[in-house]
Design a protein around this motif. Structure first.
Motif, PDB file in Angstrom:
ATOM      1  N   GLY A   1       0.163  19.314 -12.808  1.00 36.87           N
ATOM      2  CA  GLY A   1       1.216  19.180 -11.811  1.00 36.87           C
ATOM      3  C   GLY A   1       1.282  17.817 -11.156  1.00 36.87           C
ATOM      4  O   GLY A   1       2.017  17.632 -10.173  1.00 36.87           O
ATOM      5  N   LEU A   2       0.541  16.849 -11.690  1.00 34.89           N
ATOM      6  CA  LEU A   2       0.481  15.526 -11.081  1.00 34.89           C
ATOM      7  C   LEU A   2       1.861  14.918 -10.861  1.00 34.89           C
ATOM      8  O   LEU A   2       2.725  14.959 -11.734  1.00 34.89           O
ATOM      9  N   VAL A   3       2.047  14.340  -9.678  1.00 36.60           N
ATOM     10  CA  VAL A   3       3.225  13.536  -9.355  1.00 36.60           C
ATOM     11  C   VAL A   3       2.701  12.187  -8.878  1.00 36.60           C
ATOM     12  O   VAL A   3       1.735  12.125  -8.101  1.00 36.60           O
ATOM     13  N   VAL A   4       3.298  11.110  -9.329  1.00 37.44           N
ATOM     14  CA  VAL A   4       2.936   9.769  -8.867  1.00 37.44           C
ATOM     15  C   VAL A   4       4.140   9.162  -8.160  1.00 37.44           C
ATOM     16  O   VAL A   4       5.258   9.178  -8.698  1.00 37.44           O
ATOM     17  N   ALA A   5       3.914   8.679  -6.954  1.00 37.02           N
ATOM     18  CA  ALA A   5       4.985   8.076  -6.163  1.00 37.02           C
ATOM     19  C   ALA A   5       4.732   6.580  -6.021  1.00 37.02           C
ATOM     20  O   ALA A   5       3.685   6.179  -5.496  1.00 37.02           O
ATOM     21  N   TYR A   6       5.674   5.792  -6.500  1.00 35.24           N
ATOM     22  CA  TYR A   6       5.602   4.342  -6.308  1.00 35.24           C
ATOM     23  C   TYR A   6       6.296   3.996  -4.991  1.00 35.24           C
ATOM     24  O   TYR A   6       7.506   4.185  -4.846  1.00 35.24           O
ATOM     25  N   GLU A   7       5.516   3.528  -4.035  1.00 38.29           N
ATOM     26  CA  GLU A   7       6.038   3.152  -2.732  1.00 38.29           C
ATOM     27  C   GLU A   7       5.573   1.733  -2.386  1.00 38.29           C
ATOM     28  O   GLU A   7       4.467   1.565  -1.853  1.00 38.29           O
ATOM     29  N   PRO A   8       6.384   0.726  -2.683  1.00 36.90           N
ATOM     30  CA  PRO A   8       6.000  -0.627  -2.278  1.00 36.90           C
ATOM     31  C   PRO A   8       5.833  -0.683  -0.762  1.00 36.90           C
ATOM     32  O   PRO A   8       6.747  -0.299  -0.023  1.00 36.90           O
ATOM     33  N   VAL A   9       4.673  -1.109  -0.309  1.00 33.14           N
ATOM     34  CA  VAL A   9       4.356  -1.064   1.117  1.00 33.14           C
ATOM     35  C   VAL A   9       5.393  -1.818   1.929  1.00 33.14           C
ATOM     36  O   VAL A   9       5.766  -1.407   3.040  1.00 33.14           O
ATOM     37  N   TRP A  10       5.899  -2.894   1.386  1.00 33.30           N
ATOM     38  CA  TRP A  10       6.853  -3.737   2.118  1.00 33.30           C
ATOM     39  C   TRP A  10       8.229  -3.105   2.259  1.00 33.30           C
ATOM     40  O   TRP A  10       9.080  -3.616   3.000  1.00 33.30           O
ATOM     41  N   ALA A  11       8.462  -1.985   1.595  1.00 33.33           N
ATOM     42  CA  ALA A  11       9.760  -1.317   1.681  1.00 33.33           C
ATOM     43  C   ALA A  11       9.724  -0.055   2.533  1.00 33.33           C
ATOM     44  O   ALA A  11      10.771   0.534   2.800  1.00 33.33           O
ATOM     45  N   ILE A  12       8.546   0.366   2.963  1.00 36.98           N
ATOM     46  CA  ILE A  12       8.422   1.633   3.693  1.00 36.98           C
ATOM     47  C   ILE A  12       8.837   1.429   5.143  1.00 36.98           C
ATOM     48  O   ILE A  12       8.199   0.696   5.898  1.00 36.98           O
TER      49      ILE A  12
ATOM     50  N   LEU B   1       3.660  -6.941   0.421  1.00 32.99           N
ATOM     51  CA  LEU B   1       4.581  -8.050   0.176  1.00 32.99           C
ATOM     52  C   LEU B   1       3.841  -9.267  -0.378  1.00 32.99           C
ATOM     53  O   LEU B   1       4.323  -9.930  -1.305  1.00 32.99           O
ATOM     54  N   ASP B   2       2.653  -9.553   0.171  1.00 29.80           N
ATOM     55  CA  ASP B   2       1.876 -10.685  -0.342  1.00 29.80           C
ATOM     56  C   ASP B   2       1.523 -10.498  -1.808  1.00 29.80           C
ATOM     57  O   ASP B   2       1.574 -11.450  -2.606  1.00 29.80           O
ATOM     58  N   GLN B   3       1.162  -9.267  -2.168  1.00 28.61           N
ATOM     59  CA  GLN B   3       0.817  -8.987  -3.560  1.00 28.61           C
ATOM     60  C   GLN B   3       2.042  -9.100  -4.466  1.00 28.61           C
ATOM     61  O   GLN B   3       1.959  -9.614  -5.583  1.00 28.61           O
ATOM     62  N   ARG B   4       3.186  -8.645  -3.983  1.00 26.20           N
ATOM     63  CA  ARG B   4       4.426  -8.766  -4.752  1.00 26.20           C
ATOM     64  C   ARG B   4       4.790 -10.234  -4.955  1.00 26.20           C
ATOM     65  O   ARG B   4       5.079 -10.663  -6.069  1.00 26.20           O
ATOM     66  N   GLU B   5       4.769 -10.995  -3.862  1.00 30.12           N
ATOM     67  CA  GLU B   5       5.168 -12.400  -3.959  1.00 30.12           C
ATOM     68  C   GLU B   5       4.155 -13.227  -4.738  1.00 30.12           C
ATOM     69  O   GLU B   5       4.492 -14.281  -5.295  1.00 30.12           O
ATOM     70  N   GLY B   6       2.911 -12.733  -4.824  1.00 26.73           N
ATOM     71  CA  GLY B   6       1.888 -13.416  -5.602  1.00 26.73           C
ATOM     72  C   GLY B   6       1.891 -13.041  -7.070  1.00 26.73           C
ATOM     73  O   GLY B   6       1.010 -13.484  -7.826  1.00 26.73           O
ATOM     74  N   GLY B   7       2.864 -12.204  -7.469  1.00 29.03           N
ATOM     75  CA  GLY B   7       2.972 -11.820  -8.868  1.00 29.03           C
ATOM     76  C   GLY B   7       1.937 -10.813  -9.330  1.00 29.03           C
ATOM     77  O   GLY B   7       1.682 -10.685 -10.534  1.00 29.03           O
ATOM     78  N   ARG B   8       1.350 -10.065  -8.367  1.00 28.36           N
ATOM     79  CA  ARG B   8       0.253  -9.149  -8.706  1.00 28.36           C
ATOM     80  C   ARG B   8       0.645  -7.682  -8.583  1.00 28.36           C
ATOM     81  O   ARG B   8      -0.226  -6.809  -8.581  1.00 28.36           O
ATOM     82  N   ALA B   9       1.931  -7.394  -8.470  1.00 27.07           N
ATOM     83  CA  ALA B   9       2.347  -6.013  -8.223  1.00 27.07           C
ATOM     84  C   ALA B   9       1.834  -5.049  -9.289  1.00 27.07           C
ATOM     85  O   ALA B   9       1.264  -3.999  -8.974  1.00 27.07           O
ATOM     86  N   LEU B  10       2.019  -5.383 -10.554  1.00 24.36           N
ATOM     87  CA  LEU B  10       1.595  -4.476 -11.623  1.00 24.36           C
ATOM     88  C   LEU B  10       0.082  -4.356 -11.687  1.00 24.36           C
ATOM     89  O   LEU B  10      -0.446  -3.264 -11.962  1.00 24.36           O
ATOM     90  N   ASP B  11      -0.629  -5.436 -11.426  1.00 24.20           N
ATOM     91  CA  ASP B  11      -2.092  -5.374 -11.416  1.00 24.20           C
ATOM     92  C   ASP B  11      -2.574  -4.436 -10.318  1.00 24.20           C
ATOM     93  O   ASP B  11      -3.480  -3.614 -10.528  1.00 24.20           O
ATOM     94  N   VAL B  12      -1.969  -4.539  -9.129  1.00 22.18           N
ATOM     95  CA  VAL B  12      -2.369  -3.707  -7.996  1.00 22.18           C
ATOM     96  C   VAL B  12      -2.049  -2.240  -8.266  1.00 22.18           C
ATOM     97  O   VAL B  12      -2.892  -1.349  -8.091  1.00 22.18           O
ATOM     98  N   VAL B  13      -0.838  -1.987  -8.697  1.00 22.85           N
ATOM     99  CA  VAL B  13      -0.415  -0.611  -8.955  1.00 22.85           C
ATOM    100  C   VAL B  13      -1.235  -0.002 -10.099  1.00 22.85           C
ATOM    101  O   VAL B  13      -1.646   1.168 -10.034  1.00 22.85           O
ATOM    102  N   GLY B  14      -1.507  -0.781 -11.125  1.00 19.86           N
ATOM    103  CA  GLY B  14      -2.306  -0.279 -12.238  1.00 19.86           C
ATOM    104  C   GLY B  14      -3.713   0.072 -11.825  1.00 19.86           C
ATOM    105  O   GLY B  14      -4.264   1.100 -12.255  1.00 19.86           O
ATOM    106  N   ALA B  15      -4.321  -0.764 -10.980  1.00 18.99           N
ATOM    107  CA  ALA B  15      -5.680  -0.488 -10.513  1.00 18.99           C
ATOM    108  C   ALA B  15      -5.708   0.751  -9.627  1.00 18.99           C
ATOM    109  O   ALA B  15      -6.625   1.582  -9.729  1.00 18.99           O
ATOM    110  N   GLN B  16      -4.708   0.899  -8.758  1.00 20.96           N
ATOM    111  CA  GLN B  16      -4.649   2.087  -7.910  1.00 20.96           C
ATOM    112  C   GLN B  16      -4.481   3.348  -8.746  1.00 20.96           C
ATOM    113  O   GLN B  16      -5.126   4.370  -8.488  1.00 20.96           O
ATOM    114  N   LEU B  17      -3.620   3.281  -9.744  1.00 21.28           N
ATOM    115  CA  LEU B  17      -3.393   4.439 -10.603  1.00 21.28           C
ATOM    116  C   LEU B  17      -4.667   4.811 -11.347  1.00 21.28           C
ATOM    117  O   LEU B  17      -5.082   5.984 -11.354  1.00 21.28           O
TER     118      LEU B  17
END
Length: 233
Positions: free
Chosen positions: A149-160, A123-139
């Motif tokens: 067969g790769l599958v990528v799951a986007y799971e915002p931590v604050w929504a789980i 949530l802090d990363q989302r509210e700080g405007g860094r969501a795409l930066d974080v997700v891109g680095a993780q990917l």
């Protein structure tokens, strides 16, 4: 591209719950793929239930002195065809890094398992405007160069498990971002408080090819409407 409804049972399930696995298989509509990530203790006993199975983690090594861990080949031997890697709970509870997840994904591929790699911001990363930066680095850090067969799951931590769900526009932004950075044919799943009442809206978002479902996948009656919504999307 066939859509995918994946259920992550996490640390839930004993032999008494094998009937639920069979019920999910019976309720699965045609035209989509269904995958259940069961605890390792149930994989072998569920292999004939009529649904594809996944592990919830694996070790990067093929074998060795790693007490309590499971090699990817062990999961495959027990009936799994895929394995979830890099779930936010593993990243948080066990300090898993992108490099560690990438090594596990390489081990999974070597054992013939399809890696289901999770990414998502806090949530802090989302509210700080860094969501795409974080997700891109993780990917970039977690996905190996070769991952059939790769599958990528986007799971915002604050929504789980919180009941909070990103808006369709927020989901669309991240999925479009991911779609431009994964190999062609990679299925992109959304995960985080998916339920029957919001599934159709989520599956209408471009580049959402299915869902990675937590709690709702434990009960066939809750998972069935999600599968049906996906089949209708």
């Amino acid at each position: 591209m066939r859509k995918l409804a994946a259920g992550n049972w996490k640390m839930n399930g004993t032999s008494a719950d094998l009937a639920a696995v069979r019920a999910v298989a019976e309720a699965a509509p045609g035209g989509i793929d269904v995958l259940l990530a069961l605890p390792a203790t149930l994989l072998d006993r569920a292999r004939d239930a009529g649904v594809a199975l996944a592990g919830q983690d694996c070790h990067a090594a093929a074998k060795g002195a790693h007490t309590g861990d499971l090699a990817a080949a062990m999961l495959a031997d027990a009936g799994a065809t895929a394995v979830i890697l890099g779930h936010s709970e593993r990243r948080a509870d066990h300090g898993e890094t992108d490099d560690a997840i990438r090594a596990k994904a390489e081990a999974a591929v070597a054992a013939g398992l399809a890696p289901v790699i999770c990414v998502g911001e806090t949530l802090d990363q989302r509210e700080g405007g860094r969501a795409l930066d974080v997700v891109g680095a993780q990917l970039a850090g977690s996905v190996p160069d070769r991952a059939p067969g790769l599958v990528v799951a986007y799971e915002p931590v604050w929504a789980i498990g919180t009941g909070r769900v990103p808006t369709p526009d927020q989901i669309a932004e991240v999925h479009a971002f991911l779609a431009g950075r994964v190999p062609a044919g990679t299925r992109l799943l959304y995960g985080g408080s998916v339920k029957g009442s919001n599934a159709a809206e989520i599956f209408a978002v471009p580049h959402v090819h299915g869902a990675l479902v937590g709690g709702a996948s434990l009960k066939p009656g809750d998972f069935a409407p999600i599968m049906q919504a996906l089949a209708a999307s």
